[in-house]
Design a protein around this motif. Structure first.
Motif, PDB file in Angstrom:
ATOM      1  N   ALA A 154       0.833  -1.203   0.000  1.00 37.96           N
ATOM      2  CA  ALA A 154       0.000   0.000   0.000  1.00 37.96           C
ATOM      3  C   ALA A 154       0.870   1.256   0.000  1.00 37.96           C
ATOM      4  O   ALA A 154       0.560   2.245  -0.684  1.00 37.96           O
ATOM      5  CB  ALA A 154      -0.927  -0.006   1.214  1.00 37.96           C
ATOM      6  N   ASP A 155       1.957   1.216   0.769  1.00 37.55           N
ATOM      7  CA  ASP A 155       2.872   2.357   0.793  1.00 37.55           C
ATOM      8  C   ASP A 155       3.507   2.573  -0.578  1.00 37.55           C
ATOM      9  O   ASP A 155       3.628   3.711  -1.058  1.00 37.55           O
ATOM     10  CB  ASP A 155       3.965   2.148   1.845  1.00 37.55           C
ATOM     11  CG  ASP A 155       3.428   2.169   3.266  1.00 37.55           C
ATOM     12  OD1 ASP A 155       2.341   2.750   3.477  1.00 37.55           O
ATOM     13  OD2 ASP A 155       4.091   1.610   4.164  1.00 37.55           O
ATOM     14  N   TRP A 156       3.918   1.471  -1.216  1.00 43.39           N
ATOM     15  CA  TRP A 156       4.512   1.587  -2.539  1.00 43.39           C
ATOM     16  C   TRP A 156       3.510   2.121  -3.552  1.00 43.39           C
ATOM     17  O   TRP A 156       3.856   2.949  -4.419  1.00 43.39           O
ATOM     18  CB  TRP A 156       5.051   0.235  -3.004  1.00 43.39           C
ATOM     19  CG  TRP A 156       6.402  -0.099  -2.485  1.00 43.39           C
ATOM     20  CD1 TRP A 156       6.751  -1.079  -1.608  1.00 43.39           C
ATOM     21  CD2 TRP A 156       7.630   0.566  -2.823  1.00 43.39           C
ATOM     22  NE1 TRP A 156       8.097  -1.071  -1.366  1.00 43.39           N
ATOM     23  CE2 TRP A 156       8.672  -0.071  -2.107  1.00 43.39           C
ATOM     24  CE3 TRP A 156       7.947   1.633  -3.664  1.00 43.39           C
ATOM     25  CZ2 TRP A 156       9.999   0.322  -2.204  1.00 43.39           C
ATOM     26  CZ3 TRP A 156       9.276   2.029  -3.762  1.00 43.39           C
ATOM     27  CH2 TRP A 156      10.282   1.380  -3.042  1.00 43.39           C
ATOM     28  N   ALA A 157       2.291   1.660  -3.458  1.00 41.60           N
ATOM     29  CA  ALA A 157       1.262   2.131  -4.388  1.00 41.60           C
ATOM     30  C   ALA A 157       1.016   3.628  -4.215  1.00 41.60           C
ATOM     31  O   ALA A 157       0.830   4.359  -5.201  1.00 41.60           O
ATOM     32  CB  ALA A 157      -0.039   1.350  -4.166  1.00 41.60           C
ATOM     33  N   LEU A 205       5.424  -0.995 -11.494  1.00 38.82           N
ATOM     34  CA  LEU A 205       5.841  -0.724 -10.119  1.00 38.82           C
ATOM     35  C   LEU A 205       7.263  -1.203  -9.858  1.00 38.82           C
ATOM     36  O   LEU A 205       8.023  -0.530  -9.145  1.00 38.82           O
ATOM     37  CB  LEU A 205       4.875  -1.409  -9.142  1.00 38.82           C
ATOM     38  CG  LEU A 205       5.179  -1.235  -7.650  1.00 38.82           C
ATOM     39  CD1 LEU A 205       5.177   0.237  -7.259  1.00 38.82           C
ATOM     40  CD2 LEU A 205       4.175  -2.027  -6.798  1.00 38.82           C
ATOM     41  N   SER A 206       7.659  -2.318 -10.436  1.00 44.86           N
ATOM     42  CA  SER A 206       9.003  -2.833 -10.192  1.00 44.86           C
ATOM     43  C   SER A 206      10.070  -1.877 -10.729  1.00 44.86           C
ATOM     44  O   SER A 206      11.116  -1.666 -10.101  1.00 44.86           O
ATOM     45  CB  SER A 206       9.162  -4.217 -10.816  1.00 44.86           C
ATOM     46  OG  SER A 206       8.935  -4.170 -12.217  1.00 44.86           O
ATOM     47  N   ALA A 207       9.824  -1.296 -11.897  1.00 45.10           N
ATOM     48  CA  ALA A 207      10.769  -0.325 -12.460  1.00 45.10           C
ATOM     49  C   ALA A 207      10.807   0.939 -11.614  1.00 45.10           C
ATOM     50  O   ALA A 207      11.875   1.543 -11.412  1.00 45.10           O
ATOM     51  CB  ALA A 207      10.388   0.014 -13.897  1.00 45.10           C
ATOM     52  N   PHE A 208       9.651   1.344 -11.095  1.00 46.83           N
ATOM     53  CA  PHE A 208       9.610   2.516 -10.232  1.00 46.83           C
ATOM     54  C   PHE A 208      10.406   2.284  -8.954  1.00 46.83           C
ATOM     55  O   PHE A 208      11.070   3.202  -8.451  1.00 46.83           O
ATOM     56  CB  PHE A 208       8.154   2.860  -9.887  1.00 46.83           C
ATOM     57  CG  PHE A 208       8.032   3.897  -8.810  1.00 46.83           C
ATOM     58  CD1 PHE A 208       8.359   5.215  -9.038  1.00 46.83           C
ATOM     59  CD2 PHE A 208       7.597   3.532  -7.532  1.00 46.83           C
ATOM     60  CE1 PHE A 208       8.259   6.175  -8.031  1.00 46.83           C
ATOM     61  CE2 PHE A 208       7.488   4.469  -6.521  1.00 46.83           C
ATOM     62  CZ  PHE A 208       7.809   5.799  -6.770  1.00 46.83           C
ATOM     63  N   LYS A 209      10.363   1.075  -8.432  1.00 41.55           N
ATOM     64  CA  LYS A 209      11.108   0.786  -7.205  1.00 41.55           C
ATOM     65  C   LYS A 209      12.612   0.977  -7.406  1.00 41.55           C
ATOM     66  O   LYS A 209      13.316   1.398  -6.482  1.00 41.55           O
ATOM     67  CB  LYS A 209      10.820  -0.643  -6.741  1.00 41.55           C
ATOM     68  CG  LYS A 209       9.419  -0.837  -6.152  1.00 41.55           C
ATOM     69  CD  LYS A 209       9.217  -2.275  -5.680  1.00 41.55           C
ATOM     70  CE  LYS A 209       7.845  -2.456  -5.043  1.00 41.55           C
ATOM     71  NZ  LYS A 209       7.626  -3.856  -4.569  1.00 41.55           N
ATOM     72  N   VAL A 210      13.099   0.690  -8.605  1.00 38.13           N
ATOM     73  CA  VAL A 210      14.525   0.900  -8.897  1.00 38.13           C
ATOM     74  C   VAL A 210      14.844   2.391  -8.867  1.00 38.13           C
ATOM     75  O   VAL A 210      15.827   2.825  -8.258  1.00 38.13           O
ATOM     76  CB  VAL A 210      14.901   0.295 -10.258  1.00 38.13           C
ATOM     77  CG1 VAL A 210      16.354   0.630 -10.611  1.00 38.13           C
ATOM     78  CG2 VAL A 210      14.694  -1.214 -10.236  1.00 38.13           C
TER      79      VAL A 210
END
Length: 371
Positions: free
Chosen positions: A60-63, A84-89
């Protein structure tokens, strides 16, 4: 006058601490360069000096963080459809950059308080360190102002001038740390002749100017054009209508890729010329050690220029751009150490504390101990 063994150890501990902080600043510059080159600098859209140290811990925090990023022009123009995975990088690079900034603040201020309490910080050194602490806090604010410039409508990256200012301020902090650390050198060192001292001090100033111009090149992506050397578009000096194509003319120094890159090239030549002439002068007239340091500055400047040319010819690959940025910090460090030692170091003698003696607190106690 030679310091006592206890005084040497106290000075050595302070000097080691300052060089550790300086090394962390270089790491900060490297991570900041990687953050910029990977396009990660705008992935965190808020400035939270305290709570921002904790990354998103749940889906939820990541979203929520991803949703904030989707509202930025960079996402809508460049990264539409990113997962989302690319954003995490991207987020990881920027979060690591900010976390390292917090770590530097901790490593700087906590030992500063301890050393001050123990009476290891002289009045002059203490004032210099407090000035660097203020500059460090200002650097954090400049960093956020830089990021905010890239969140404006129509922007996909930070403003080049603000990026250059951010990089130059970090370099000023590095130079200040190294200058103070070199001044804590144990024992005496005679100053160089006035002409050599003046040129030695001029060199880190020129390097700082070159770093600022390099920041403009990086911020405006001017390294992606005119990827030839020694010519630019087939000529050594582009015509005035190319260098000053933008109106008003003053904006060319920031926004015109040709002039921005040309300024960076010419200043590099100037740094090398001054460094080589200074090394030759130090060989003829310098005191012991001056030539070795001056030659070290000249050698690093030549290596940096060669790496810069390679970076340009290869169209700025990530590894070359990062190496070029880090080597610039090495040139600045060497030039600053040389400048400080050329002015002479004459630390006064200090006496060791008795086992039961409590270290004095404050500037008055420090002055009484002759530190």
């Amino acid at each position: 006058m030679r310091m006592t063994g206890a005084g040497d150890r106290r000075s050595g501990a302070v000097r080691t601490w300052l060089y550790v902080v300086a090394a962390l600043v270089v790491a900060m510059v490297a991570v900041g360069g990687a953050t910029r080159l990977t396009g990660s600098g705008l992935s965190i859209t808020e400035w939270r000096p305290v709570t921002g140290a904790i990354p998103p811990l749940s889906e939820a925090d990541w979203a929520a963080e991803f949703a904030k990023y989707k509202d930025t022009p960079q996402y809508s123009i460049l990264n539409q459809g990113m997962g989302l995975s690319a954003f995490k990088v991207l987020y990881g690079w920027e979060w690591g950059h900010r976390l390292l900034g917090r770590l530097i603040g901790f490593v700087f201020f906590l030992p500063l308080i301890v050393f001050w309490w123990q009476g290891r910080i002289s009045r002059r050194l203490g004032l210099g360190l407090l000035g660097l602490g203020v500059l460090g806090g200002l650097q954090g604010a400049i960093g956020w102002i830089m990021v905010a410039s890239g969140l404006q409508p129509g922007m996909t990256a930070v403003a080049p001038l603000k990026l250059a200012l951010h990089l130059t301020t970090a370099s000023l902090i590095l130079a200040g740390l190294v200058w103070l650390a070199a001044g804590e050198r144990a024992g005496g060192l005679e100053p160089a002749p006035l002409r050599l001292r003046a040129t030695a001090v001029l060199l880190p100033v020129l390097v700082l100017v070159q770093i600022f111009l390099g920041g403009l090149v990086a911020g405006s992506h001017a390294g992606l054009v005119f990827n030839t050397w020694p010519t630019m578009d087939g000529v050594l000096v582009p015509p005035s209508e190319t260098l000053f194509a933008i109106r008003p003319w003053i904006e060319n120094f920031v926004d015109n890729h040709a002039l921005v890159q040309f300024d960076h090239r010419v200043t590099a030549y100037l740094v090398i010329l001054v460094a080589l002439l200074h090394a030759f002068d130090a060989r003829l007239a310098g005191p012991s050690g001056a030539f070795g340091r001056a030659a070290g500055v000249a050698t690093l400047a030549l290596a940096q220029a060669a790496l810069g040319i390679a970076t340009l010819l290869l169209a700025v690959p990530l590894w070359a751009a990062l190496a070029h940025q880090v080597l610039a910090m090495a040139v600045l460090t060497m030039a600053t150490v040389h400048a400080r030692l050329s002015t002479g170091v004459n630390r006064p003698q200090s006496r060791p504390h008795a086992a039961t003696e409590r270290p004095p607190i404050g500037f008055e106690g420090l002055a009484g101990r002759g530190i």
